[in-house]
Design an enzyme around this catalytic site. Structure first.
Site, PDB file in Angstrom:
ATOM      1  N   ASP A 164     -22.002  55.920  53.801  1.00 58.29           N
ATOM      2  CA  ASP A 164     -23.119  56.688  54.380  1.00 58.29           C
ATOM      3  C   ASP A 164     -24.414  56.133  53.776  1.00 58.29           C
ATOM      4  OD1 ASP A 164     -24.926  58.560  55.299  1.00 58.29           O
ATOM      5  OD2 ASP A 164     -24.150  60.210  54.085  1.00 58.29           O
ATOM      6  N   GLU A 209     -33.480  59.347  54.774  1.00 61.66           N
ATOM      7  CA  GLU A 209     -32.717  60.223  55.674  1.00 61.66           C
ATOM      8  C   GLU A 209     -32.129  61.384  54.896  1.00 61.66           C
ATOM      9  OE1 GLU A 209     -29.118  61.706  57.874  1.00 61.66           O
ATOM     10  OE2 GLU A 209     -29.307  60.930  55.859  1.00 61.66           O
ATOM     11  N   GLU A 210     -31.611  61.074  53.719  1.00 58.76           N
ATOM     12  CA  GLU A 210     -30.919  62.099  52.928  1.00 58.76           C
ATOM     13  C   GLU A 210     -31.872  63.185  52.425  1.00 58.76           C
ATOM     14  OE1 GLU A 210     -27.835  62.250  52.961  1.00 58.76           O
ATOM     15  OE2 GLU A 210     -27.012  60.236  53.181  1.00 58.76           O
TER      16      GLU A 210
HETATM   17 CO    CO Z   1     -25.584  61.360  54.022  1.00 61.26          CO
HETATM   18 ZN    ZN Z   2     -25.887  59.388  56.715  1.00 58.46          ZN
END
Ligand code: CO
Ligand code: ZN
Length: 287
Positions: free
Chosen positions: A122, A152-153
């Site tokens: 991820d 994103e996180e």
């Molecule tokens: Co993630």
């Molecule tokens: Zn992700």
């Protein structure tokens, strides 16, 4: 924002793909007199995934996360945990790290038949899929953007800005999704090895019918297996991209993944290969 925005000029409309480069980690918030560090989460860090795990700082300093022994392990939250970098005093620790320094988890790369396990699948596995697809495309009927996003996180931040710059006519995020194929798992209709997903929804968005029809058409034409995914949790860059400008037809395709946000995220190489074929077909199809 640190996004990497790649552009392959075409005569058609703007089709944007995005995958995030960032990963979850921890940030130093306090150094105690004995040289142990207290820390905060950067992104969705579960205490369970931290216990006695190795971390590595940007400058190469390594450490181990553990917790306060007088508290039962089941009650450990991040406030009850610390990073041991081997220092024996505040002064020794402060020479190695400072408040605000960030570390990421160390994982072991394991090959288990056709499944592979390691840190930061991820979302680096999706970055890999995008890069491989771009290398293979022959026609480029769309004005193609491939964006590697940041943060994103932390709330889909890089993608939000990238979409404002690119102003795509359609956008597809490539990410990872949790599966329901392990013992006594939650009911999640997604399985490792049965193909990438066409993600109908997660907590951040509901798919645009334009994007859904385009994706399903391309998956069928590419001849790959795919799984329809309807998750009520999680978020992807699509949630941010969709709400930019006057709204963007957008969706996500995910690589099914076990143990997300742990140092041993696990994927099936067949899904990765099929995701590459899927992305390539979408890149070569006029929107
Ligand atoms: Co993630
Ligand atoms: Zn992700």
């Amino acid at each position: 924002m640190g996004n990497l925005i790649c552009h392959k000029k075409g005569n058609g409309k703007k089709l944007m793909f995005e995958a995030h480069m960032d990963e979850i980690g921890v940030m130093v918030t306090h150094i105690d007199k004995n040289g142990f560090l207290r820390f905060a989460a950067v992104g969705g860090v579960s205490p369970y995934n931290c216990v006695n795990r190795a971390v590595r700082f940007e400058n190469g300093v390594e450490g181990v996360i553990s917790g306060e022994g007088k508290t039962p392990m089941r009650d450990w939250n991040l406030d009850k945990m610390f990073i041991d970098i081997g220092a024996e005093s505040y002064e020794e620790a402060a020479k190695k790290v400072t408040i605000g320094d960030m570390a990421t988890f160390d994982g072991h790369f394991a090959v288990m038949g056709k499944k592979i396990s390691g840190k930061t699948m991820d979302d680096r596995i999706a970055c890999y899929a995008l890069i491989e697809a771009v290398k293979e495309i022959k026609e480029c009927p769309n004005d193609l953007y491939v964006v590697f996003t940041t943060q994103e996180e932390l709330g889909l931040r890089g993608a939000r800005v990238a979409a404002q710059v690119v102003e795509p006519d359609m956008a597809i995020a490539v990410d990872v999704s949790s599966v329901g194929d392990t013992p006594e798992s939650k009911l999640i209709d997604l399985t490792l090895g049965k193909g990438p997903s066409v993600k109908i929804r997660d907590a951040s968005y509901i798919i645009s019918p334009l994007a859904r029809d385009f994706m399903i058409k391309c998956a069928n034409e590419a001849g790959i297996p795919y799984q329809l995914e309807a998750a009520s949790f999680g978020g992807t860059d699509t949630g941010a991209v969709m709400l930019t400008g006057s709204g963007v037809p957008a969706a996500t395709t995910s690589i099914p993944t076990r143990y997300i946000h742990s140092p041993q995220e696990t994927v099936h190489m067949d899904d990765v290969e099929n995701e590459i074929k899927f992305i390539k077909k979408m890149m070569e199809t006029e929107i």
